[in-house]
Design a protein around this motif. Structure first.
Motif, PDB file in Angstrom:
ATOM      1  N   LEU A 106       0.838  -1.200   0.000  1.00 24.00           N
ATOM      2  CA  LEU A 106       0.000   0.000   0.000  1.00 24.00           C
ATOM      3  C   LEU A 106       0.874   1.251   0.000  1.00 24.00           C
ATOM      4  O   LEU A 106       0.620   2.218  -0.719  1.00 24.00           O
ATOM      5  CB  LEU A 106      -0.925  -0.010   1.223  1.00 24.00           C
ATOM      6  CG  LEU A 106      -1.805   1.236   1.385  1.00 24.00           C
ATOM      7  CD1 LEU A 106      -2.690   1.461   0.158  1.00 24.00           C
ATOM      8  CD2 LEU A 106      -2.666   1.127   2.642  1.00 24.00           C
ATOM      9  N   ARG A 107       1.941   1.194   0.818  1.00 21.97           N
ATOM     10  CA  ARG A 107       2.870   2.311   0.878  1.00 21.97           C
ATOM     11  C   ARG A 107       3.530   2.523  -0.490  1.00 21.97           C
ATOM     12  O   ARG A 107       3.721   3.655  -0.931  1.00 21.97           O
ATOM     13  CB  ARG A 107       3.930   1.987   1.931  1.00 21.97           C
ATOM     14  CG  ARG A 107       4.546   3.180   2.569  1.00 21.97           C
ATOM     15  CD  ARG A 107       5.472   2.762   3.722  1.00 21.97           C
ATOM     16  NE  ARG A 107       6.204   3.927   4.129  1.00 21.97           N
ATOM     17  CZ  ARG A 107       5.759   4.797   5.010  1.00 21.97           C
ATOM     18  NH1 ARG A 107       4.618   4.610   5.606  1.00 21.97           N
ATOM     19  NH2 ARG A 107       6.475   5.871   5.292  1.00 21.97           N
ATOM     20  N   GLN A 109       2.247   1.775  -3.430  1.00 22.01           N
ATOM     21  CA  GLN A 109       1.251   2.365  -4.324  1.00 22.01           C
ATOM     22  C   GLN A 109       1.064   3.846  -4.047  1.00 22.01           C
ATOM     23  O   GLN A 109       0.952   4.657  -4.964  1.00 22.01           O
ATOM     24  CB  GLN A 109      -0.095   1.632  -4.175  1.00 22.01           C
ATOM     25  CG  GLN A 109      -0.112   0.266  -4.828  1.00 22.01           C
ATOM     26  CD  GLN A 109       0.316   0.326  -6.296  1.00 22.01           C
ATOM     27  OE1 GLN A 109      -0.160   1.169  -7.057  1.00 22.01           O
ATOM     28  NE2 GLN A 109       1.235  -0.542  -6.688  1.00 22.01           N
ATOM     29  N   THR A 110       1.033   4.202  -2.775  1.00 22.81           N
ATOM     30  CA  THR A 110       0.856   5.607  -2.413  1.00 22.81           C
ATOM     31  C   THR A 110       2.024   6.445  -2.933  1.00 22.81           C
ATOM     32  O   THR A 110       1.857   7.522  -3.505  1.00 22.81           O
ATOM     33  CB  THR A 110       0.740   5.749  -0.882  1.00 22.81           C
ATOM     34  OG1 THR A 110      -0.308   4.899  -0.434  1.00 22.81           O
ATOM     35  CG2 THR A 110       0.440   7.187  -0.491  1.00 22.81           C
ATOM     36  N   TYR A 111       3.232   5.917  -2.734  1.00 19.05           N
ATOM     37  CA  TYR A 111       4.418   6.618  -3.238  1.00 19.05           C
ATOM     38  C   TYR A 111       4.338   6.804  -4.751  1.00 19.05           C
ATOM     39  O   TYR A 111       4.611   7.878  -5.281  1.00 19.05           O
ATOM     40  CB  TYR A 111       5.681   5.832  -2.912  1.00 19.05           C
ATOM     41  CG  TYR A 111       6.389   6.285  -1.671  1.00 19.05           C
ATOM     42  CD1 TYR A 111       6.740   7.621  -1.504  1.00 19.05           C
ATOM     43  CD2 TYR A 111       6.736   5.385  -0.682  1.00 19.05           C
ATOM     44  CE1 TYR A 111       7.400   8.036  -0.362  1.00 19.05           C
ATOM     45  CE2 TYR A 111       7.391   5.791   0.460  1.00 19.05           C
ATOM     46  CZ  TYR A 111       7.722   7.115   0.622  1.00 19.05           C
ATOM     47  OH  TYR A 111       8.369   7.528   1.743  1.00 19.05           O
ATOM     48  N   LEU A 112       3.977   5.729  -5.439  1.00 19.96           N
ATOM     49  CA  LEU A 112       3.968   5.794  -6.906  1.00 19.96           C
ATOM     50  C   LEU A 112       2.967   6.831  -7.392  1.00 19.96           C
ATOM     51  O   LEU A 112       3.260   7.626  -8.287  1.00 19.96           O
ATOM     52  CB  LEU A 112       3.667   4.411  -7.497  1.00 19.96           C
ATOM     53  CG  LEU A 112       4.807   3.400  -7.301  1.00 19.96           C
ATOM     54  CD1 LEU A 112       4.400   2.029  -7.815  1.00 19.96           C
ATOM     55  CD2 LEU A 112       6.070   3.879  -8.010  1.00 19.96           C
ATOM     56  N   ARG A 113       1.766   6.852  -6.785  1.00 22.79           N
ATOM     57  CA  ARG A 113       0.778   7.866  -7.185  1.00 22.79           C
ATOM     58  C   ARG A 113       1.332   9.263  -6.966  1.00 22.79           C
ATOM     59  O   ARG A 113       1.187  10.137  -7.796  1.00 22.79           O
ATOM     60  CB  ARG A 113      -0.497   7.710  -6.354  1.00 22.79           C
ATOM     61  CG  ARG A 113      -1.349   6.565  -6.811  1.00 22.79           C
ATOM     62  CD  ARG A 113      -2.783   6.718  -6.331  1.00 22.79           C
ATOM     63  NE  ARG A 113      -3.426   5.423  -6.474  1.00 22.79           N
ATOM     64  CZ  ARG A 113      -3.460   4.511  -5.517  1.00 22.79           C
ATOM     65  NH1 ARG A 113      -2.957   4.773  -4.327  1.00 22.79           N
ATOM     66  NH2 ARG A 113      -4.020   3.356  -5.735  1.00 22.79           N
ATOM     67  N   SER A 114       1.961   9.435  -5.814  1.00 23.57           N
ATOM     68  CA  SER A 114       2.498  10.755  -5.488  1.00 23.57           C
ATOM     69  C   SER A 114       3.599  11.148  -6.467  1.00 23.57           C
ATOM     70  O   SER A 114       3.651  12.275  -6.946  1.00 23.57           O
ATOM     71  CB  SER A 114       3.025  10.741  -4.054  1.00 23.57           C
ATOM     72  OG  SER A 114       3.744  11.907  -3.796  1.00 23.57           O
ATOM     73  N   VAL A 116       4.022  10.140  -9.536  1.00 21.43           N
ATOM     74  CA  VAL A 116       3.433  10.440 -10.834  1.00 21.43           C
ATOM     75  C   VAL A 116       2.776  11.821 -10.800  1.00 21.43           C
ATOM     76  O   VAL A 116       2.954  12.635 -11.705  1.00 21.43           O
ATOM     77  CB  VAL A 116       2.402   9.352 -11.224  1.00 21.43           C
ATOM     78  CG1 VAL A 116       1.609   9.787 -12.456  1.00 21.43           C
ATOM     79  CG2 VAL A 116       3.117   8.030 -11.491  1.00 21.43           C
ATOM     80  N   ALA A 117       2.065  12.086  -9.692  1.00 25.05           N
ATOM     81  CA  ALA A 117       1.398  13.391  -9.582  1.00 25.05           C
ATOM     82  C   ALA A 117       2.408  14.526  -9.579  1.00 25.05           C
ATOM     83  O   ALA A 117       2.148  15.609 -10.089  1.00 25.05           O
ATOM     84  CB  ALA A 117       0.556  13.434  -8.301  1.00 25.05           C
ATOM     85  N   ASP A 137       3.693  -0.189 -12.155  1.00 22.43           N
ATOM     86  CA  ASP A 137       2.818   0.236 -13.240  1.00 22.43           C
ATOM     87  C   ASP A 137       2.690   1.756 -13.223  1.00 22.43           C
ATOM     88  O   ASP A 137       1.799   2.307 -12.591  1.00 22.43           O
ATOM     89  CB  ASP A 137       1.446  -0.440 -13.055  1.00 22.43           C
ATOM     90  CG  ASP A 137       0.478  -0.014 -14.134  1.00 22.43           C
ATOM     91  OD1 ASP A 137       0.933   0.330 -15.241  1.00 22.43           O
ATOM     92  OD2 ASP A 137      -0.732  -0.029 -13.861  1.00 22.43           O
ATOM     93  N   VAL A 138       3.631   2.420 -13.883  1.00 24.82           N
ATOM     94  CA  VAL A 138       3.583   3.887 -13.947  1.00 24.82           C
ATOM     95  C   VAL A 138       3.904   4.324 -15.369  1.00 24.82           C
ATOM     96  O   VAL A 138       4.649   3.648 -16.078  1.00 24.82           O
ATOM     97  CB  VAL A 138       4.599   4.552 -12.994  1.00 24.82           C
ATOM     98  CG1 VAL A 138       4.202   4.340 -11.538  1.00 24.82           C
ATOM     99  CG2 VAL A 138       6.004   4.057 -13.254  1.00 24.82           C
TER     100      VAL A 138
END
Lengths: 327, 327
Positions: A106-107, A109-114, A116-117, A137-138
């Motif tokens: 989960l951590r 995934q959170t990092y990856l979203r951040s 990318v953002a 997956d980015v």
């Protein structure tokens, strides 16, 4: 701190290069020698030249930031890799963000979203294990370091563990050792299994007993020593420096001299273990800074639109010390 | 990866809070419980909600990035501090950039210029030594961790080393030890001198001989053991776990049992030393993650316009193990 009056042409003049070259040197693009890049960077530092990273991000759509995503909470593997990455990306111009996922999906995934953002330019994925891992997956350039991606279309840079283990055995054979035992970590760890396989293949008939699998601790090294001594080895090859240190301690306690009676080799060249061992350990250096440099170079090429595919194996380096050579 | 259709109100609804609370939780502002922040973050992660950090930076003039500037190339001190900083700043929303200056003043200056140019929100300065250090000259909120700033107007968070050392001596005195020797690192290191001073003060007449200064190695621990044994100690307090491990090894070789004949204490609670030692070491945990959390909290307050001034000393924790308690 900021000296807004300083322009790129001033930096270029001090460095003795054109403004275009200075710009390339500071943005880590183009084909320039390391010496030229360093000279331009020193000139920029001397003049206090600070290109506005935010302004540049707006105009170019890039933030000039690379993330190092790691599961290695101790930093033992990720810090040297990060140093190598930084060497290539350069201290001032490309920031390296270290993200520790603590082995928590989960951590991660959170990092990856951040990331990318935030629009980072690319990601180096690393860890403390060498098992191939699932790709992230980015929609960004990614390079895997130490642990390869399971997808052969990705770019991965790993250590040639088999060659590293083989080198220790070749070294022992050259020293005239003929009965070589092997003590290593858990059989389900790729690094243990791969090293053990290379040891067995290289040692051939000089292999003394079956490889002993246990854990990566000094305690296991001490326990396993009592087991392998029944085979009367003249050398013990170990899957890690911690194991080798335990082996040396136990051999000394039992009255065997290292390397006169039994030579010992470690693996990792972790200074706190390899140098503190009595005697200091012949060991395999993983050259993690090289790994980081190579990963960063591949990442820059991917960012520039020239991605690599497949797994690149980098050589290790055998460091010889008293545990095989004596004093 | 990105799900642009997800809005803050969706996150708020899933978390069962108002949109304002959700926004505060994700931007790490406002007075919210940790539980609420975590719930909102989990909801954001579940929904794939990614506020655009670049867009936000433009509108607010902030990039929501904090830098950790360190001289600790090994990561032994900086990694746990960074974990603490990250705990407070939250994985997703505030990025933590680790900058390793490698003890190079030019590299430090280059980093600082770059960080200012990038518009980071603040900087935590740390290192591997506890000596107070010169303040950094940047127009940004700064908090010093582990090593205090020499300027009392700055905000610094450090470890209460004197209390940590005193706690080991109090523990030994309670166990009935009456002849306590002290072996530590270089006299010019603040951490060695400060711990030795606290040991002497706390031990009083139970201090056995003068503190022995050397270096932070196992080798020095072994050498110094031969020296302090002339004073017939019943306890040896050590300035680091590495020294204590060397002391235990040498005592065992000379036929002294630990802790029956002589109790031994370490300092740092570095697992690779404290747990691998025979016997495992009673040691002082520096609680570096706490230090990181506190530094990050002070930094957020400074960013919010409420800077602190002065030096905050945080407590250490004595971890008791077989080297004083036996089995």
């Amino acid at each position: 701190m900021n000296r807004p009056g300083v322009r790129m042409v001033d930096v270029a003049a001090l460095a003795g290069v054109s403004a275009g070259t200075a710009s390339k040197a500071l943005s880590n693009t183009g084909q320039l020698s390391q010496e030229t890049r360093d000279r331009v960077r020193r000139a920029a530092a001397t003049l206090g030249f600070t290109p506005d990273a935010r302004g540049r991000a707006l105009s170019s759509g890039r933030t000039y930031t690379v993330a190092l995503l790691t599961t290695d909470s101790s930093g033992r593997f990720s810090i040297p890799i990060m140093r190598g990455v930084e060497d290539v990306l350069s201290a001032g111009e490309l920031a390296t963000v270290l993200c520790d996922t603590r082995d928590d999906p989960l951590r991660e995934q959170t990092y990856l979203r951040s990331l990318v953002a935030r629009g980072v330019d690319g990601i180096v994925v690393t860890g403390r294990r060498t098992e191939p891992r699932a790709r992230i997956d980015v929609p960004l350039p990614v390079v895997y370091a130490l642990a390869a991606s399971t997808d052969p279309a990705d770019a991965s840079v790993i250590v040639d563990d088999a060659a590293g283990a083989a080198a220790t055995i070749t070294h022992l054979l050259r020293l005239g050792r003929t009965r070589i035992a092997h003590i290593t970590g858990p059989a389900h760890h790729r690094s243990a299994a791969e090293r053990a396989q290379a040891v067995a293949t290289t040692a051939g008939t000089a292999l003394c007993g079956e490889p002993l699998y246990g854990d990566w601790s000094e305690r296991w090294g001490r326990q396993a020593t009592d087991l392998v001594l029944r085979q009367h080895p003249d050398a013990i090859s170990c899957g890690s420096d911690q194991i080798a240190r335990g082996v040396c301690d136990r051999l000394r306690e039992l009255g065997h001299s290292v390397p006169e009676d039994i030579a010992v080799t470690g693996y990792d060249n972790w200074p706190v273990m390899a140098l503190a061992s009595r005697p200091p350990l012949t060991s395999v250096d993983l050259r993690l800074e090289d790994l980081g440099r190579r990963a960063a170079t591949l990442l820059l090429e991917a960012i520039a639109g020239k991605p690599h595919h497949g797994v690149l194996e980098l050589p290790t380096q055998l460091i010889t010390r008293e545990s095989t050579l004596g004093t």
